[in-house]
Design an enzyme around this catalytic site. Sequence first.
Site, short mmCIF file in Angstrom:
data_model
loop_
_atom_site.label_atom_id
_atom_site.label_comp_id
_atom_site.label_asym_id
_atom_site.label_seq_id
_atom_site.Cartn_x
_atom_site.Cartn_y
_atom_site.Cartn_z
N THR A 37 52.89 -26.70 -13.59
CA THR A 37 53.39 -25.38 -14.38
C THR A 37 53.39 -24.15 -13.75
O THR A 37 54.22 -23.61 -13.68
CB THR A 37 53.79 -24.86 -15.58
OG1 THR A 37 52.60 -25.44 -16.38
CG2 THR A 37 54.42 -26.10 -16.01
N ASP A 38 52.10 -24.14 -12.76
CA ASP A 38 51.50 -22.39 -12.46
C ASP A 38 52.39 -22.29 -11.05
O ASP A 38 52.81 -21.28 -11.17
CB ASP A 38 50.11 -23.18 -11.82
CG ASP A 38 50.13 -24.38 -11.11
OD1 ASP A 38 50.52 -25.12 -11.07
OD2 ASP A 38 48.55 -24.43 -10.85
N SER A 69 25.95 -28.88 2.53
CA SER A 69 26.25 -29.60 1.08
C SER A 69 25.12 -30.23 1.32
O SER A 69 24.59 -31.18 2.43
CB SER A 69 27.57 -29.63 1.08
OG SER A 69 27.77 -30.67 1.36
N GLY A 128 40.52 -35.50 -10.34
CA GLY A 128 41.71 -33.72 -10.96
C GLY A 128 41.01 -33.10 -11.89
O GLY A 128 41.34 -32.77 -13.28
N SER A 130 39.46 -30.31 -10.22
CA SER A 130 39.37 -29.46 -9.45
C SER A 130 38.11 -29.17 -9.03
O SER A 130 37.58 -27.75 -9.03
CB SER A 130 40.28 -28.36 -10.06
OG SER A 130 41.06 -27.05 -9.72
N SER A 132 37.73 -28.75 -5.55
CA SER A 132 38.41 -27.69 -4.67
C SER A 132 37.78 -26.51 -5.85
O SER A 132 37.46 -25.44 -4.86
CB SER A 132 38.68 -28.19 -4.72
OG SER A 132 40.35 -27.94 -5.28
N ASP A 176 43.70 -23.12 -11.55
CA ASP A 176 42.08 -23.76 -11.22
C ASP A 176 41.44 -22.81 -10.94
O ASP A 176 39.95 -22.81 -11.19
CB ASP A 176 42.18 -24.87 -10.54
CG ASP A 176 43.36 -26.26 -10.09
OD1 ASP A 176 43.49 -25.81 -11.26
OD2 ASP A 176 43.04 -26.86 -9.74
N TYR A 228 51.91 -34.38 -4.06
CA TYR A 228 52.44 -32.54 -4.23
C TYR A 228 52.88 -32.31 -3.58
O TYR A 228 54.00 -31.53 -4.54
CB TYR A 228 50.78 -32.42 -4.59
CG TYR A 228 49.91 -31.06 -5.77
CD1 TYR A 228 50.10 -31.42 -6.49
CD2 TYR A 228 50.74 -29.76 -5.12
CE1 TYR A 228 49.55 -30.22 -8.05
CE2 TYR A 228 50.82 -28.75 -5.87
CZ TYR A 228 49.78 -28.84 -6.69
OH TYR A 228 49.92 -27.86 -7.66
#
Length: 385
Positions: A37-38, A69, A128, A130, A132, A176, A228
């Site tokens: 929905t975002d 990292s 899922g 997030s 990222s 997110d 997506y």
Amino acid sequence: MTDIRDEVRAGFAETFGYEPIGLWSAPGRVNLIGEHTDYNEGFVLPFAINRRTILALGLRSDRMLRIASSFADELVELDLSELSTDNLHGWSAYPLGVAWALGEHGADLGAVPGFDIFIDSDVPVGAGLSSSAAIESAVALALNDVWQLGFDRRTLARVGQLAENKAVGAPTGIMDQSASLLGKTDSAVFLDCRTLESEVIDLGFAAAGLELLIIDTGVSHSHATGGYADRRASCELGAKLLGVTSLREVTIDDLPRAREVLDEVTFRRVRHIVTENQRVLDTVRTLREQGPRAIGDLLDASHRSMRDDFEISVPELDLAVETATMNGALGARMTGGGFGGAAIALVPTDAVSRLQVAIDGAFAEHGFGQPDTFVVNAAKGASRD
């Protein structure tokens, strides 16, 4: 958190040969309800979780940007003068994309020093949750501080979204980053993705004797790949054919007309967005009026909509949700962009262990890999540690 902070400091010192000036962190997020929905300017109800990405940062006397990292062997180096989306590749596109996006939002990148950054995280990748946005939000907050830019957190959320859209190439919305930057302990963020107005909503899980269980199926997904983007394109087509700027303007009362105007697949995509927006509003109202034990049916309905109308579930997610609801969960749904990742289950505290055993058994019976199940709590947003 103490261990990972120590590891980040040590990793920075070992990689760059000096001590960082500070540590910053940002959480992953779980979306309680409101999926896809975002980017349709709708409503979402995510919360930040107690799994975080942590970075150590040092400023340089030159214009060089260096990123390392714990999860990648390479040390990525780039001069600030060469910072563009064309020069960003792989995992480093997330943190370096944020530096680029800050410039797009008005930061004078010609007047700031270079930096060294070392990153570590305990946010599962591809689940899922997030991971990222956790990287983007931690980097955005850190650079906003050390470059003294003065941006507020809503602006930093837009910076993170721009980095993900343009530097990484994933057509995601702003949910997110907003959850990662605006989250509060024991609360969800009720976000209007059209106005970016947000409100903190008390969840009350602990007081109600509930836990939120994450069921990471181990099926990895990526927003930068086709499914997506296809769903987003379907939503944009539906809005265009219905004569609206976004599906936010379409209500449940409009669905009969939409069925006449749209082909079957596009109609089902639109129906998911319209009904999911209403489920978010209903969940917020139910949390306020009745408490968290009353939202289970809304979670279940959300999963059915994503499975049948939006078609973004996979057999592992469906099995996780079905097993959860048969073994004591009040409600369950897949969470995140879909095509893999994790499901969530709202579970009485005394049923968590039994449910974990049942899920392991069900996955083994179906020949699926063993899932990772763990409880998460609603945590604070991005911070300097």
